[in-house]
Design a protein around this motif. Structure first.
Motif: not given
Length: 554
Positions: A157-161, A313-315, A393-396
């Protein structure tokens, strides 16, 4: 074999945030013959290390490996005794774990926190899934990946948690180099516990894909890792290992593990799994289009799709990550039940607690009863469900909760209701993001401890505008693990057959009310506005407050 009723049983062990739960299930039909729970002695370690009392910084969350072994020693024998089952009837055992819960070990699997000279070092301990202190590292991981055009980034989703393996590993390197250097293995607890059971290190495709950035058989390149930090270039070596498919046999129980559990040496041990993903089997949701929401202290959403698409924003989306042969999508909310528990512990007057006690009910039940009497929207409130940060979906995880619309007339039950609605809105945001991205959602299946609250579940149905199927087992992950154990032991040809025979659900247990659904649409529009304002750049206020608090706490 096909799960014939020969008295065979399978054992599922679910390692949660605060306890481990064991289920003994009939291989023939999934009947739960008995269960047992062992509450961790140390629980979630969030303020100070056990023994030494070394204080932990803000946003840290650790666990103790001894707690996990104690589940094997206590809950497995207790469940067998309660079921009246001998070890000879057990065909296999499987486990699931919270993730990413990860720890540094020596080459033989000894946790570094169990070494005398490292037991007082916080980074030597397992980092629990909700350890959010690596957000700074996660931000760099994402920025550098975007700059370099790393091909794997869109699949997350464009971001790693900050919760995942690489962010926590980079934090380890940059904050305690000695512990990093002595960590010969960096391993998910889901795989470590299998190591303790069968004496062999394995790595499962689920945690590797969702939490360890393995895509198309490859991890992030050495060059990319060096761009993050030159000393991080060799990090993959701490995790590198052949991956095993879900439902495969990892090995047989060792003599030591047999003594712990009361099981026979050599009993089949299945490959490790994640608590949310394994629940798809017990919920009869291993096919495409069936979204399972495991609703507890947090909520994890998993669904299979036949095709690959990239949902923001998915994991993660992982081939074979939930069910062999399909693309498994994961999303989640870092705080759900935790939010309600926080409010009842900190925001309820004594008179409410006393009233609940007088009626012989919990404070949650009392607040639910009061909240359920209100028409939709009568409280004039909308909340953001970010008290533990935002996973999807923000991963923040530097975001925090908001309650909008408070007045001097606002009552505790109204805030409680707004918080429940906020978690439902967060789930709707995830469902809509998936469907807009081309992942069909044909059925919503709910599992977990929050199913006990019928008003909450009806609220979710109304907000989602979808019927809700419920998992009727109170131990969904443990039953899902037992189903995988049956497959690993050869009792069923695959997870599809085992899930159909052993899973437990009630279809359409909740159906949306049209009038309430219409009213919730208007509230959801306000939630969306706040979500995007505070989460997508309209305001940096929440990030600024997080920074101020972190600096003040130093």
């Amino acid at each position: 074999m096909t799960g014939s009723d020969n008295g065979a049983v399978a054992i599922g062990i679910d390692f949660g945030t605060l306890s481990g739960r064991v289920v003994v299930a009939s291989v023939a039909d999934g009947r739960e013959l008995a269960s047992a729970e062992h509450v961790y002695t140390h629980g979630a370690i969030e303020t100070a290390l056990p023994g030494s009392g070394v204080r932990l910084p803000r946003s840290w969350a650790l666990q103790s490996p001894q707690d996990w072994v104690d589940v094997l020693k206590n809950a497995v024998p207790a469940a067998l005794a309660a079921a009246g089952v001998t070890a000879d009837r057990v065909v296999g055992v499987a486990t699931d774990f919270t993730a990413c819960t990860i720890l540094p070990t020596t080459a033989d699997g000894t946790p570094l926190c169990e070494l005398d000279d490292l037991k007082d070092r916080p980074h030597a301990w397992p980092k629990l899934w909700k350890h959010h202190a690596a957000q700074g590292q996660a931000d760099r991981i994402n920025a550098v990946a975007a700059e370099r055009g790393e091909s794997w980034l869109p699949r997350y989703g464009g971001k790693i948690s900050s919760e995942w393996a690489y962010a926590k590993g980079l934090q380890l390197l940059e904050e305690d180099r000695e512990v990093y250097d002595r960590a010969e293995r960096w391993i998910e607890a889901a795989d470590w516990i299998i190591w303790q059971l069968c004496g062999e290190e394995t790595r499962n495709v689920c945690t590797a894909g969702y939490k360890g950035i393995v895509q198309d058989g490859e991890r992030p390149s050495r060059e990319y890792l060096a761009a993050l930090n030159p000393d991080f270039a060799g990090f993959n070596a701490k995790m590198e290992h052949p991956l095993s498919a879900l439902g495969d046999r990892a090995g047989g129980i060792t003599a030591q593990a047999a003594a712990w559990t009361g099981l026979n040496e050599g009993t089949t041990v299945a490959v490790g799994n994640v608590d949310a993903h394994v629940t798809a089997a017990s919920a009869k949701a291993v096919g495409a289009g069936k979204l399972v929401a495991i609703m507890g202290t947090s909520t994890c959403h998993v669904v299979n799709g036949e095709n690959l698409t990239e949902a923001p924003g998915m994991c993660g989306v992982v081939r074979d990550g939930i069910t062999p042969g399909l693309w498994g999508y994961e999303a989640g909310q870092s705080g759900v039940g935790d939010i309600f528990a926080w409010f009842t512990a900190n925001g309820v007057p004594a008179a409410y607690t006393e009233a609940a006690a007088a009626k012989g009910v919990s404070i949650h039940e009392h607040l639910t009863e009061l909240a359920a009497e209100q028409p939709v929207g009568a409280h004039g409130l909308v909340a953001l469900d970010w008290h533990s940060g935002n996973r999807s979906v923000l991963v923040d995880h530097d975001l925090h909760g908001v309650v909008l619309g408070l007045g001097l007339q606002t009552r505790p039950e109204e805030i409680y209701r707004a918080l429940v609605e906020a978690t439902a809105f967060g789930t709707r945001m995830i469902v809509e993001t998936l469907t807009k991205s081309g992942v069909p959602i044909e059925e919503f299946v709910a599992a977990g401890g929050l199913l006990k609250n019928k008003w909450l579940m009806q609220t979710y149905s109304d907000v989602l505008r979808m019927p809700i199927t419920v998992l009727t087992s109170g131990q969904g992950p443990a039953l899902g693990s037992a189903i995988h154990a049956a497959v690993a032991a050869g009792e069923y040809p695959d997870i599809y057959a085992a899930s159909e025979a052993m899973g437990k659900v009630e279809r359409d247990a909740y159906v949306p009310d049209q009038a309430r659904a219409d009213a919730y649409d208007e509230l959801y529009a306000v939630y969306e506005e706040l979500h995007d304002h505070f989460g997508r750049g309209g305001s940096r206020a929440l990030h600024t407050l997080h920074r101020i608090a972190a600096e003040a706490a130093k």
